[in-house]
Design a protein around this motif. Structure first.
Motif, PDB file in Angstrom:
ATOM      1  N   GLY A   1     -59.632  88.610 -63.615  1.00  0.00           N
ATOM      2  CA  GLY A   1     -58.356  89.053 -63.062  1.00  0.00           C
ATOM      3  C   GLY A   1     -57.237  88.274 -63.713  1.00  0.00           C
ATOM      4  O   GLY A   1     -57.381  87.751 -64.802  1.00  0.00           O
ATOM      5  N   LYS A   2     -56.091  88.198 -63.003  1.00  0.00           N
ATOM      6  CA  LYS A   2     -54.955  87.468 -63.558  1.00  0.00           C
ATOM      7  C   LYS A   2     -55.266  85.969 -63.622  1.00  0.00           C
ATOM      8  O   LYS A   2     -56.154  85.478 -62.921  1.00  0.00           O
TER       9      LYS A   2
ATOM     10  N   MET B   1     -55.333  82.188 -62.873  1.00  0.00           N
ATOM     11  CA  MET B   1     -55.350  81.436 -61.613  1.00  0.00           C
ATOM     12  C   MET B   1     -55.750  82.284 -60.404  1.00  0.00           C
ATOM     13  O   MET B   1     -55.663  81.830 -59.269  1.00  0.00           O
ATOM     14  N   TYR B   2     -56.225  83.487 -60.650  1.00  0.00           N
ATOM     15  CA  TYR B   2     -56.748  84.293 -59.545  1.00  0.00           C
ATOM     16  C   TYR B   2     -58.198  83.903 -59.320  1.00  0.00           C
ATOM     17  O   TYR B   2     -58.964  83.720 -60.267  1.00  0.00           O
ATOM     18  N   VAL B   3     -58.592  83.738 -58.087  1.00  0.00           N
ATOM     19  CA  VAL B   3     -59.964  83.362 -57.788  1.00  0.00           C
ATOM     20  C   VAL B   3     -60.712  84.604 -57.319  1.00  0.00           C
ATOM     21  O   VAL B   3     -60.233  85.321 -56.447  1.00  0.00           O
ATOM     22  N   THR B   4     -61.884  84.863 -57.947  1.00  0.00           N
ATOM     23  CA  THR B   4     -62.640  86.062 -57.587  1.00  0.00           C
ATOM     24  C   THR B   4     -63.068  85.991 -56.124  1.00  0.00           C
ATOM     25  O   THR B   4     -63.143  84.908 -55.537  1.00  0.00           O
ATOM     26  N   ASP B   5     -63.347  87.156 -55.557  1.00  0.00           N
ATOM     27  CA  ASP B   5     -63.633  87.215 -54.129  1.00  0.00           C
ATOM     28  C   ASP B   5     -64.844  86.374 -53.747  1.00  0.00           C
ATOM     29  O   ASP B   5     -64.926  85.851 -52.639  1.00  0.00           O
ATOM     30  N   ASP B   6     -65.800  86.244 -54.688  1.00  0.00           N
ATOM     31  CA  ASP B   6     -66.970  85.415 -54.374  1.00  0.00           C
ATOM     32  C   ASP B   6     -66.698  83.937 -54.604  1.00  0.00           C
ATOM     33  O   ASP B   6     -67.610  83.116 -54.533  1.00  0.00           O
ATOM     34  N   GLN B   7     -65.447  83.591 -54.899  1.00  0.00           N
ATOM     35  CA  GLN B   7     -65.024  82.197 -55.093  1.00  0.00           C
ATOM     36  C   GLN B   7     -65.697  81.527 -56.280  1.00  0.00           C
ATOM     37  O   GLN B   7     -65.697  80.316 -56.382  1.00  0.00           O
ATOM     38  N   ARG B   8     -66.311  82.315 -57.170  1.00  0.00           N
ATOM     39  CA  ARG B   8     -67.064  81.667 -58.233  1.00  0.00           C
ATOM     40  C   ARG B   8     -66.250  81.468 -59.497  1.00  0.00           C
ATOM     41  O   ARG B   8     -66.480  80.499 -60.220  1.00  0.00           O
ATOM     42  N   LEU B   9     -65.308  82.360 -59.801  1.00  0.00           N
ATOM     43  CA  LEU B   9     -64.644  82.292 -61.104  1.00  0.00           C
ATOM     44  C   LEU B   9     -63.125  82.303 -60.984  1.00  0.00           C
ATOM     45  O   LEU B   9     -62.559  82.919 -60.072  1.00  0.00           O
ATOM     46  N   SER B  10     -62.490  81.583 -61.910  1.00  0.00           N
ATOM     47  CA  SER B  10     -61.046  81.676 -62.094  1.00  0.00           C
ATOM     48  C   SER B  10     -60.782  81.225 -63.523  1.00  0.00           C
ATOM     49  O   SER B  10     -61.650  80.641 -64.159  1.00  0.00           O
ATOM     50  N   TRP B  11     -59.604  81.557 -64.027  1.00  0.00           N
ATOM     51  CA  TRP B  11     -59.303  81.134 -65.400  1.00  0.00           C
ATOM     52  C   TRP B  11     -57.835  80.861 -65.581  1.00  0.00           C
ATOM     53  O   TRP B  11     -57.003  81.286 -64.797  1.00  0.00           O
ATOM     54  N   GLU B  12     -57.517  80.088 -66.611  1.00  0.00           N
ATOM     55  CA  GLU B  12     -56.126  79.886 -66.998  1.00  0.00           C
ATOM     56  C   GLU B  12     -56.109  79.605 -68.490  1.00  0.00           C
ATOM     57  O   GLU B  12     -57.120  79.206 -69.069  1.00  0.00           O
ATOM     58  N   GLU B  13     -54.958  79.846 -69.096  1.00  0.00           N
ATOM     59  CA  GLU B  13     -54.821  79.520 -70.504  1.00  0.00           C
ATOM     60  C   GLU B  13     -54.248  78.122 -70.628  1.00  0.00           C
ATOM     61  O   GLU B  13     -53.332  77.752 -69.906  1.00  0.00           O
ATOM     62  N   VAL B  14     -54.831  77.338 -71.537  1.00  0.00           N
ATOM     63  CA  VAL B  14     -54.361  75.969 -71.699  1.00  0.00           C
ATOM     64  C   VAL B  14     -54.006  75.730 -73.162  1.00  0.00           C
ATOM     65  O   VAL B  14     -54.279  76.559 -74.027  1.00  0.00           O
ATOM     66  N   GLU B  15     -53.388  74.590 -73.398  1.00  0.00           N
ATOM     67  CA  GLU B  15     -53.087  74.198 -74.775  1.00  0.00           C
ATOM     68  C   GLU B  15     -54.328  73.559 -75.393  1.00  0.00           C
ATOM     69  O   GLU B  15     -55.330  73.345 -74.731  1.00  0.00           O
ATOM     70  N   CYS B  16     -54.219  73.228 -76.669  1.00  0.00           N
ATOM     71  CA  CYS B  16     -55.353  72.795 -77.488  1.00  0.00           C
ATOM     72  C   CYS B  16     -56.271  71.793 -76.794  1.00  0.00           C
ATOM     73  O   CYS B  16     -55.823  70.791 -76.251  1.00  0.00           O
ATOM     74  N   LEU B  17     -57.566  72.094 -76.798  1.00  0.00           N
ATOM     75  CA  LEU B  17     -58.540  71.196 -76.195  1.00  0.00           C
ATOM     76  C   LEU B  17     -59.252  70.361 -77.249  1.00  0.00           C
ATOM     77  O   LEU B  17     -60.207  69.646 -76.961  1.00  0.00           O
TER      78      LEU B  17
END
Lengths: 696, 249
Positions: free
Chosen positions: B120-121, B123-139
């Motif tokens: 999803g978008k 910082m959105y947390v999936t309904d099962d609370q298992r996944l979320s994502w965000e874009e970050v700068e160089c790791l």
């Protein structure tokens, strides 16, 4: 190595101390350096970049506020470094900085309260471009809540962090911070809680743009249409220098002025925001109570009523002067009532044990407010400077932070914004060994007794013990008068100096208000407990309809401090004068004039017809030295001989009952503050925070 | 960068460090003198974030401030300055997708599409609370671009398919193997070593000094031990190894 350093600034050779910043050096030769983040009384941040100057040979312009002179190396031929504060290079640099600052600054000057007295506006005119090359969207920032005093329009903020540094360094309450980073950076309080500092209003003055403005003053007036009058504040006994801005008949706002010896350039919130109280609850005509109701009357009727009330016999009359009484009124009232033979006169709170020794130095703050910066050990006995003299508390904090002051407290363990040794809560701690240990090795000890200690049954013993300890610990020596009293009321020292104490055999405040007398005159005395007056006839002379007027049978309206040119003596014994900024309300008269008029009615005419004649009398003849002779100076070390004399013998010992508070509510200490809506709001907020803390 | 604010609702009103964290807190605080304890604010915030399911709630931040005797606003400044302190809840597996130039050139944008589609978008947390994502700068794993970090592990050399498979396995609780997701060990060349493969480079034969004919013959030296690179050296790659790690198989 010499600690001086030679510079060539704009072609002028100048020698300055090495520790100077380049900005200070430039100002030494009279160059004008624009700045936003730099402030003399705060730490250097160096983040606005407006103060750029050119150093010949350097690859980039230098931020002069953050550059120490000693770090500049001389030229190769050994000649002093060449600095330029003018010219195309510097102009271009400042021009660029200004353009960046204005990128995200809204163009809302016409609706901005800072307009007309805005650093950004002025400097944009002087150093900026005439147009903008920026075509993208400007950033917008949510406004933050900072409480009832400070209004925020955060889009205008240029992140100079003056407010953050003020809160952390001067106010000592770390409440403001800059969160996030880069373009998202925002100034806020923690989760938008209200500011709790009693000095919070100063961030309004510090803000170089219109991001932090005065909430009560919002959209009320423009700076150029205000009539500005330099005067003296009377909300506490410090006598801070203020500027009263008025429009027509109304006081629109109060700002601090600089007086290095008293308030530096700060002002407490009460002094700054009390002005709306000057327009509310005012007594604008005389009243006489008939059939239980106060009815408006004319001055002659009122004076006749007073004459009748005073015909009960001199020993049946008592007079109590309040906290805001000016010297002229105190003197005229005293002369009038002494002329009638009245002995029961007092200007002190109930139970006060000071002011009767005949030695002025026993009730002054002899070490002076500024003296705390020289002191290295300060003992506060029953005094809480944070509420009793908020601006002085900031100075104590400054001495602790930057100097080597250590503080000890006997009394309530209040939060003072600096750490202190708590030696006890009651007077008997004075006799303990811990006090002597505290002063061991101190070169400039300072002992300050507050009204919470001096207004109780063992008050005289406390004052005597504190004075003898001052003598014992070397607090009173050649060139240092380290003993003093911190007063809470602006009028107290002046009235004491005028002799407004019970005459031989006279009654003090507590007995005057105890119900035994037939007629009681209250000169703005609203703080005293009026519940025991019984069936006494009460004559109230004052400016505001408060506790005293509510109980009074005759009300004589007098002018408030913004409406008179009058003398006040601050807690140091410094004689200062207020200036009339607006006219008295309605039929209100100056305090001294009321008693002059009254003396005509009763046939005991006073010896002066104008305020100037009265003041000449107070100051004494040429060459004569009275308490009111000097103006603007604190006696300070002149009091040393008087303090070295043996302290007066006190009856009774030191008690063990804990000290109370001299001031219960910082925001509501006098009738003007109680009439102010802003102060009521602040007080309610502070009370809700207190309960929240107590509940935890 | 978007505005960062505490999720006050999700944060509740209490937080306590796990008991096993106390030892780590003591370790970090022990590094600083008694009057400089506030220097430990970043490690403590980090530990608080770990103990709070990967994000920093307002009570957790206050707990850190109370422990270090700092004004809340000072800790608040730090927590909002560093974007690796997350002020909103995240999933059990939080994907940090690197979007900086090297990863972007190697296809990070298509990975972003995968995340948007599967989760999803940002910082959105999936309904099962298992996944979320965000874009970050160089790791800092540019050589293995494009890559993501999931909780504490790097997953590198991704394709939309391999990322999609990883997300699917995480969603269903299956094991995933961190590291490069292609035929490669760490940052070694894909498909095995292609240079420096000649064995004579390593047996010392190329560095042998010829015997000068005119010199007196020295006594016979002891036979030299052949210089052999260690078997585990990263420059020699066993080709079977990546195959066994491939989670696609």
């Amino acid at each position: 190595m010499s600690d001086k350093y030679k510079l060539n600034i704009d072609g002028v050779e100048v020698e300055v101390p090495k520790a100077y910043t380049l900005m200070q050096a430039c100002e030494e030769v009279g160059a004008e350096i624009p700045r936003f983040c730099y402030h003399e009384r705060l730490s250097v941040a160096g983040n606005c970049r407006m103060c750029l100057v050119e150093w010949e040979g350097a690859p980039k312009p230098l931020a002069s506020c953050a550059q120490i002179v000693g770090d500049l190396r001389p030229n190769r031929d050994g000649s002093p470094p060449v600095i330029r504060t003018k010219g195309a290079y510097v102009e271009k640099a400042r021009n660029g900085v200004m353009e960046f600052l204005l990128i995200n600054h809204p163009l809302d000057c016409p609706i901005c309260d800072q307009g007309g007295e805005c650093d950004l506006q002025d400097q944009a005119v002087a150093y900026g471009r005439s147009d903008s090359r920026y075509e993208e969207n400007k950033r917008a920032v949510e406004d933050k809540n900072m409480g009832p005093l400070v209004k925020t329009i955060m889009t205008r903020c240029i992140q100079c962090t003056r407010c953050v540094r003020f809160a952390a360094e001067v106010a000592g309450v770390e409440e403001i911070g800059m969160i996030s980073r880069g373009e998202s950076a925002e100034i806020t309080t923690y989760l938008e809680k209200s500011l709790t500092s009693e000095l919070s209003g100063n961030v309004i003055d510090l803000c170089p743009v219109g991001a932090l403005t005065s909430k009560p003053y919002a959209f009320n007036a423009r700076p150029w249409e205000l009539r500005k009058t330099s005067s003296i504040d009377v909300m506490d006994a410090m006598g801070a220098a203020i500027r009263i801005d008025a429009k027509g008949d109304a006081v629109m706002r109060i700002l601090p002025e600089t007086n290095e010896e008293i308030n530096e350039e700060w002002l407490s919130d009460k002094s700054r925001f009390v002005w709306d109280g000057l327009a509310r609850q005012r007594l604008d005509r005389p009243y006489v109570r008939r059939n239980g109701k106060l009815l408006p009357v004319t001055w002659p009727e009122a004076l006749d009523a007073v004459k009748a009330a005073l015909s009960v016999g001199a020993d049946q009359i008592g007079v109590v002067a309040g906290d805001l009484i000016e010297v002229e009124q105190a003197k005229a009232a005293l002369d009038f009532f002494r002329g009638l033979g009245v002995k029961n006169t007092d200007c002190r709170p109930a139970g006060a044990q000071y002011g009767t020794s005949g030695v002025r130095e026993h009730y002054l703050l002899n070490p002076t407010l500024m003296g705390v910066e020289e002191s290295d050990a300060l003992l506060l006995i029953g005094a809480n400077p944070r509420v009793e003299a908020a601006v002085w508390n900031a100075r104590i904090r400054k001495s602790w932070l930057w100097g080597n002051l250590k503080v000890a407290v006997i009394g309530e363990a209040a939060e003072l914004t600096y750490p202190y040794t708590h030696l006890g809560t009651s007077a008997d701690a004075l006799a303990g060994a811990a006090v002597r240990d505290f002063f061991r090795g101190a070169k400039r000890p300072m002992i300050v007794v507050g009204e919470a200690a001096a207004c109780r049954s063992d008050g005289a013993a406390i004052l005597a013990a504190a004075l003898s300890m001052a003598q014992e610990t070397g607090a009173v020596s050649d060139g240092w008068a380290g003993f003093g009293m911190l007063h809470t009321a602006a009028g107290r020292v002046g009235a004491l100096d005028a002799g407004f104490i019970p005459a031989e055999g006279g009654k003090a405040t507590k007995d005057i208000l105890g119900g035994a007398l037939k007629t009681v005159v209250l000169l703005g005395a609203d703080e005293a407990d009026l519940s025991q007056l019984g069936s006494a006839q009460v004559i109230y002379v004052g400016s505001h309809g408060d506790a005293g007027a509510a109980r009074a049978d005759i009300v004589l309206p007098c002018a408030a401090y913004s409406e008179i040119t009058a003398t006040y003596v601050n807690t140091e014994g410094r004689v200062q004068m207020t200036t009339r900024a607006v006219q008295p309300k309605g039929e209100a008269r100056e305090g001294w004039a009321i008693f002059r008029a009254l003396s005509g009615v009763t046939g005991t005419v006073l010896a002066y017809d104008t305020a100037d004649e009265l003041r000449t009398l107070l100051r004494g003849k040429t060459g004569q030295n009275t308490a009111f002779s000097g103006r603007g100076y604190a006696p300070g070390t002149k009091g040393v001989p008087a303090l070295l004399a043996a302290p007066p013998q006190a009856v009774g010992g030191l008690g063990n009952a804990p000290f109370g508070r001299a001031i219960a509510d910082f925001y509501l200490t006098n009738p003007i503050a109680r009439a102010s809506r802003t102060m009521a709001e602040c007080s309610a907020l502070a009370a809700s925070l207190d309960t929240a803390v107590a509940a935890e | 960068m978007a505005l960062r604010r505490f999720d006050l609702e999700a944060g509740g009103d209490s937080f306590a460090f796990k008991s096993e964290t106390e030892e780590k807190i003591a370790f970090w605080r022990g590094k600083y003198p008694a009057d400089k304890q506030r220097s430990a604010v970043i490690p403590l915030l980090w530990l608080a974030q770990k103990d709070n399911n990967g994000w920093l709630s307002e009570p957790a931040m206050r707990e850190v401030a109370n422990r270090l005797e700092m004004p809340y606003i000072r800790v608040y400044e730090v927590a909002t300055f560093y974007t690796m302190f997350r002020l909103q809840p995240v999933g059990k597996f939080h994907v940090q997708l690197c979007g900086t130039t090297p990863c972007q050139l190697r296809g990070a944008e298509s990975l972003r599409d995968v995340c948007t589609k599967e989760i999803g978008k940002a910082m959105y947390v999936t309904d099962d609370q298992r996944l979320s994502w965000e874009e970050v700068e160089c790791l800092g794993a540019c050589v293995n671009a494009p890559m993501v970090q999931i909780n504490d592990d790097f997953f590198e050399d991704l394709t939309p398919e391999s990322l999609s498979a990883i997300l699917a396995r995480l969603r269903h609780g299956a094991e995933v193997t961190p590291g490069p997701q292609i035929d490669r060990v760490n940052s070694a060349p894909e498909g095995g070593t292609s240079v420096l493969t000649d064995a004579s480079l390593f047996d010392g034969s190329r560095t042998r000094v010829p015997v000068l004919p005119n010199l007196p013959r020295p006594p016979e030296p002891a036979p030299e031990a052949a210089v052999q690179p260690q078997a585990a050296s990263p420059t020699i790659t066993k080709r079977e190894e990546p195959a066994s790690k491939d989670i696609k198989s």
